[in-house]
Design an enzyme around this catalytic site. Structure first.
Site, short mmCIF file in Angstrom:
data_model
loop_
_atom_site.label_atom_id
_atom_site.label_comp_id
_atom_site.label_asym_id
_atom_site.label_seq_id
_atom_site.Cartn_x
_atom_site.Cartn_y
_atom_site.Cartn_z
N ASP A 98 0.78 -1.23 0.00
CA ASP A 98 0.00 0.00 0.00
C ASP A 98 0.82 1.29 0.00
OD1 ASP A 98 -2.32 1.72 0.64
OD2 ASP A 98 -1.26 1.89 2.54
N ASP A 101 5.01 0.76 4.00
CA ASP A 101 5.16 -0.50 4.73
C ASP A 101 4.67 -1.66 3.86
OD1 ASP A 101 2.53 0.02 4.70
OD2 ASP A 101 2.24 0.15 6.86
N TYR A 266 -7.17 2.45 7.40
CA TYR A 266 -8.11 2.74 6.32
C TYR A 266 -9.56 2.50 6.70
CZ TYR A 266 -4.21 3.51 3.19
OH TYR A 266 -3.09 4.02 2.59
N GLU A 487 5.92 10.13 3.09
CA GLU A 487 5.49 8.78 2.71
C GLU A 487 4.99 8.77 1.26
OE1 GLU A 487 3.09 6.68 5.55
OE2 GLU A 487 3.48 4.77 4.56
#
Ligand SMILES: *[C@@H]1O[C@H](CO)[C@@H](O)[C@H](O)[C@H]1NC(C)=O
Ligand SMILES: *[C@@H]1O[C@H](CO)[C@@H](O)[C@H](O)[C@H]1NC(C)=O
Ligand SMILES: *[C@@H]1O[C@H](CO)[C@@H](O)[C@H](O)[C@H]1NC(C)=O
Ligand SMILES: *[C@@H]1O[C@H](CO)[C@@H](O)[C@H](O)[C@H]1NC(C)=O
Length: 581
Positions: A98, A101, A266, A487
């Site tokens: 995703d 990670d 999420y 990120e």
């Protein structure tokens, strides 16, 4: 016997080889960062834009999970997590990691695929002109084929695979990803209306793309992508998931109520938008008036009109009137109130360009929504730019069209370096690009206690990755631990692909970053602290002396006490009077 075996295995080999479009030989590889300082010759397609589109797609290849094919372009990636799904007796290997990670999360993945397929329906020619259509095909299939595995029967959808505490416990490469990994699912008794409908929408949008079902203003997707049998397969999954979303025996509910583990990263805020967009893409796929009407009634039933905020993996409402407009303009098989959808779409977009939306503009010119943008500032702005660009050909006047395109361009320019940091926020496209993405696999480090310093220099360049973005003060801090700024994620790249495909078709000028020579960011980079969802120490701009701070807090206390007194008077006093009557 021997012969027939050989023939069978040859045939299956051939069908594996032709299952997707043949990839270019030699493969396309993104150029190094210094290429991003070179002005391209005039003319279309602009070679900086074609390379940017190529890089944005290349990022997804770096995020692949599972058994990597021999022709993989990202030499530093290894096959990984081949046992995913074994805990539930299935093969759930493959798909995409995703973000920084190693979880595989269905809800944001579906949104990403829906977004990319929709954008390729609009501006597919851009992929052709850049010679990237085969990579688009392989990118989409890597995700869609995994979603097919994650939907093993009508009423089951796997929504998360991984160790949900990965975020906290593991920082390192792809060879030592902790096991066991858990596979989480929703099913008839434990439904998840949002994720199931969102996945139906992705399958339906991509089925339309593979059927080469274009919109009125953009009648053709990428040449050669069309594949009716794949389109049929995708449509079958879309239909099955939609009826699962609508009629699960367990009713309709948010998926984190069935699978609390997804709430960590999420969780979903509602499911009316996913139901509406799934019904609408399906109606477009099947020419169904009935599904069209269902989409329109979800809009009313769930008050989607009231949602004025961002378009993203959780909130799809803003895109729905645009899709209604596109569908109604493109078909005679369904009918609806096109004027009404037109004006809803323009109402939302006008508010953005006229600075009346719930977002504000940063000093440097980025559209910023407090709350959403604090966690990844570029994403809301790029999604808005994407919606404006998609809708522009349908605008009710040339002035409107121009204002939409102009605003979209301003956001794209910002992201590509026309900002107070002189930094293009995509890895590897220019010497001023960020170099410390929050990505465990790219960092080359394995010491979770020292992710900023071990190693000092990021080991692998994650070409084409869009990062979270600067803080509300337009400051960008290139530090790995500051995940809101650094990120990378599947859904961050998605709107940029559509914007880049459009620019490959239209742009005659280079992306802004060719103006930025080496050292531009180093000259202006901030010295203080960030102000975002991870680090707030930079949120008060001025550094005040101790005396000034005491003086201010005394004044503030007096002001607050006065306000509290006034509120008490206004609220409490009339109530008492009422009681007295
Ligand atoms: C179409 O897609 C199917 C399913 O992936 C594949 O088996 C087939 O080879 C593709 N056909 C062409 C012409 O690429
Ligand atoms: C970057 O690529 C150019 C060719 O585009 C090459 O001349 C140069 O040596 C490369 N630089 C580095 C640091 O690899
Ligand atoms: C795409 O491929 C064609 C044919 O090989 C070539 O002429 C063209 O320059 C390529 N375009 C890009 C942007 O690479
Ligand atoms: C892939 O494996 C090689 C060793 O074969 C290792 O050096 C490299 O770091 C691995 N890649 C990642 C992303 O961990």
């Amino acid at each position: 016997m021997f012969l027939s075996l050989t023939v069978t295995s040859l045939l299956s080999l051939v069908s594996i080889c032709i299952a997707q479009l043949p990839l270019p030989v030699p493969p396309y590889l993104p150029p190094n960062a210094s290429f991003g300082t070179i002005q391209s010759p005039s003319g279309r397609p602009n070679s900086q834009w074609t390379n940017l589109l190529g890089g944005l797609l290349y990022f997804y290849e770096a995020q692949r999970s599972g058994q990597l094919p021999s022709e993989t372009r990202v030499s530093w990636r290894n096959s990984s997590c081949l046992d995913d799904g074994k805990d539930v007796g299935l093969d759930l290997s493959g798909g995409y990691y995703d973000a920084g990670d190693y979880i595989k999360a269905t809800f944001p993945l579906s949104f990403t695929l829906m977004s990319i397929c929709w954008g390729a329906t609009d501006f597919g020619q851009g992929y052709d002109l850049a010679n990237q259509t085969a990579y688009l095909d392989s990118m989409l299939r890597w995700g869609l084929d995994w979603l097919i595995k994650a939907h093993p029967n009508d009423n089951t959808l796997y929504v998360l695979v991984g160790n949900p505490t990965d975020d906290d416990d593991y920082w390192g490469g792809d060879l030592n990803i902790p096991t066991p990994r858990t596979s989480f699912r929703v099913d008839a008794a434990h439904p998840g209306t949002d994720v199931v409908a969102g996945t139906a929408a992705a399958f339906a949008a991509c089925s339309n793309l593979y059927r080469n079902k274009g919109f009125k203003n953009t009648p053709s997707g990428p040449a050669g992508l069309s594949n009716t049998s794949y389109a049929d397969t995708l449509l079958a999954h879309a239909k099955s998931l939609y009826s699962f979303a609508v009629s699960a025996t367990g009713g309709q509910r948010l998926y984190q109520e069935s699978v609390p583990a997804v709430g960590r990263s999420y969780g979903s805020s509602d499911y009316g938008d996913e139901l509406a967009i799934a019904a609408l893409f399906l109606s477009w796929a099947t020419d169904s008036q009935d599904l069209f009407n269902q989409a329109a009634s979800y809009w009313t039933q769930y008050h989607l009109d009231d949602e004025e905020g961002v378009f993203n993996w959780d909130s799809k409402s803003a895109g729905i009137p645009i899709l209604f407009t596109q569908v109604l303009q493109s078909t005679t098989s369904v009918s609806g109130n096109i004027a009404d959808w037109h004006s809803k779409a323009e109402d939302y977009l006008d508010k953005i360009v006229q600075r009346r939306s719930s977002g504000m503009m940063t000093k440097g010119g980025l559209l910023y929504y407090h709350g959403d943008s604090d966690e990844a500032s570029l994403n809301p702005a790029m999604n808005a730019a994407m919606l404006l660009t998609r809708y522009a050909p349908y605008a009710s006047s040339p002035d409107k069209r121009n204002s939409y395109l102009k605003f979209a361009q301003s956001q794209v320019d910002y992201a590509l370096g026309k900002n107070p940091m002189s930094a293009p926020y995509i890895i590897g496209v220019n010497p001023n690009s960020p170099s410390n993405p929050h990505s465990a696999m790219a960092s080359g480090g394995s010491n979770i206690g020292a992710i900023d310093t071990d190693p000092v220099k990021t080991t692998y360049v994650l070409y084409g990755a869009v990062i979270g973005g600067p803080d509300v003060h337009d400051n960008y801090f290139d530090i790995r631990s500051d995940w809101p700024e650094t990120e990378i994620a599947l859904d961050y790249n998605a709107p940029f692909l559509t914007l880049a495909a459009y620019n490959v078709m239209q742009a005659t000028a280079d992306p802004f970053y060719t103006d930025l020579q080496e050292g531009a960011y180093a000259k202006v980079k901030p010295t203080g602290q960030p102000c975002d969802a991870a680090i707030q120490t930079g949120c008060s701009r001025q550094r005040l002396s101790h005396g000034a701070r005491i003086a201010i807090s005394v004044v503030l206390t007096v002001v607050i006490l006065t306000i509290v007194g006034l509120i008490g008077y206004c609220v409490f006093w009339p109530k008492r009077k009422k009681v007295a009557y």
